[in-house]
Scaffold this active site. Structure first.
Site, PDB file in Angstrom:
ATOM      1  N   ARG A   1       7.719 -23.610  -4.798  1.00  0.00           N
ATOM      2  CA  ARG A   1       8.139 -23.118  -4.399  1.00  0.00           C
ATOM      3  C   ARG A   1       8.372 -21.996  -5.756  1.00  0.00           C
ATOM      4  NH1 ARG A   1      13.143 -19.115  -4.529  1.00  0.00           N
ATOM      5  NH2 ARG A   1      12.447 -17.595  -2.695  1.00  0.00           N
TER       6      ARG A   1
ATOM      7  N   LYS B   1      19.797 -17.963  -4.867  1.00  0.00           N
ATOM      8  CA  LYS B   1      18.702 -16.743  -5.105  1.00  0.00           C
ATOM      9  C   LYS B   1      19.798 -15.525  -4.906  1.00  0.00           C
ATOM     10  CE  LYS B   1      16.211 -19.442  -1.794  1.00  0.00           C
ATOM     11  NZ  LYS B   1      15.126 -19.167  -0.236  1.00  0.00           N
TER      12      LYS B   1
ATOM     13  N   SER C   1      12.225 -19.204   7.103  1.00  0.00           N
ATOM     14  CA  SER C   1      13.614 -18.763   6.497  1.00  0.00           C
ATOM     15  C   SER C   1      13.639 -17.505   7.801  1.00  0.00           C
ATOM     16  CB  SER C   1      13.534 -17.746   5.620  1.00  0.00           C
ATOM     17  OG  SER C   1      12.770 -19.226   4.041  1.00  0.00           O
TER      18      SER C   1
END
Ligand code: NI
Lengths: 204, 204
Positions: B36, B134, B105
């Site tokens: 990612r 995040k 997610s």
């Protein structure tokens, strides 16, 4: 798939609604739309692509996606366009199969030969003239480079960079199969008319 | 493909060399690596993915790619992980086939039900605890949400968000099949040891 001659490819820019831009470009007779939006999410690209693909099919125009091979595959689009910072053309060719249109941006003979070896269908050659559409720290390569690069790679050339209705015919005479434009359409007050004028010029 | 139980998925962060991070995570016994890297080019992702895929195969670990289904397909990776801003899971399932691992997610039951309907293999549920990995403007959902969401969606849960060696076992007891971590590994002074410790905690 063989690329049509005297093709006008309209590329979406980073601020205009890409679906509306595609609609106007197709109304003006664009033969190909390329969805390019560097900062969009995958979800945004997917949703735009669904709609642009439908518009292109209505008009018998080609539809390709910049960078995101997965979005192109999910649409059964006609192909993809890859920059030098995108996945290798050879990988895209494996994923998309022999009939897909795979374009690769090149600015010199070395890059063009590599694109040809990796299975590109056409090369996007530029930037031909000075342009402000993208950050371009390098000087324009001029129209003479079109034939040189085309002859080396033995691939159709779509010229890009600073092309407008005043120089489009010159680019075709210089050996390009087609032209790609961003700001000439997206920044026009009348994108459909601007597209129509460019199509006329490259068919002269 | 059925997801292994008590799985530790290590996700690469936005600053560490992802290949080196994957190498250390695999040395520590991670069962899955997720590449990612939101701001990377397609070319960078492709090149990292080639190397991480090879490392995962050596260790019999799973390898999945965040967002970029095309990169996963080009690697013959085990699957993809999609956020709510990525392409729909249904499109990824069509592209990747019935055996691919497709994670989505989710942070609530509605998103989980949608993921299940679209063909997800697992749901990444979070964030469970407060996290700085995040930007998370929403509050953590807590461990009780794991079982609620899992039972609604009838899919294995990989829990994410603020999970470390102190709370990993609690997350598994709360009904998660596995955990996913970013900073707990990437910001550790010894990522292999941190991975090993987490694997031990979730197998207790
Ligand atoms: Ni502790």
């Amino acid at each position: 798939m063989n690329l049509p001659r005297r093709l006008l490819c309209v590329i979406t820019d980073d601020s205009t609604d890409p679906v509306e831009l595609a609609r106007l470009a197709l109304e003006g007779g664009a033969g190909m739309v390329q969805l390019r939006r560097k900062k969009a999410t995958g979800r945004e690209l997917f949703q735009w692509a669904v709609r642009i693909q439908a518009l292109c099919r209505e008009q018998d125009a080609l539809f390709i996606v910049n960078d995101r091979v997965d979005i192109a595959l999910a649409m059964h689009a006609d192909g993809v366009h890859l920059g030098q910072q995108d996945m290798p053309a050879s990988a895209a060719r494996s994923l998309c199969g022999p009939d897909a249109i795979i374009g690769v941006s090149v600015s010199c003979t070395d890059e063009a030969l590599k694109a040809a070896a990796e299975g590109a269908s056409y090369i996007g050659v530029g930037h031909i003239f000075p342009t402000f559409s993208k950050d371009k720290p390098t000087p324009p390569i001029g129209t003479a480079a079109i034939r040189t690069i085309r002859n080396a790679a033995q691939l159709p050339v779509i010229a890009i960079g600073g092309i407008d209705h005043d120089n489009a015919a010159e680019v075709i005479r210089a050996g390009a199969s087609g032209i790609a434009v961003i700001s000439a359409i997206s920044e026009s007050d009348d994108p459909a008319a601007a597209t129509r004028e460019l199509v006329k010029r490259i068919r002269q």
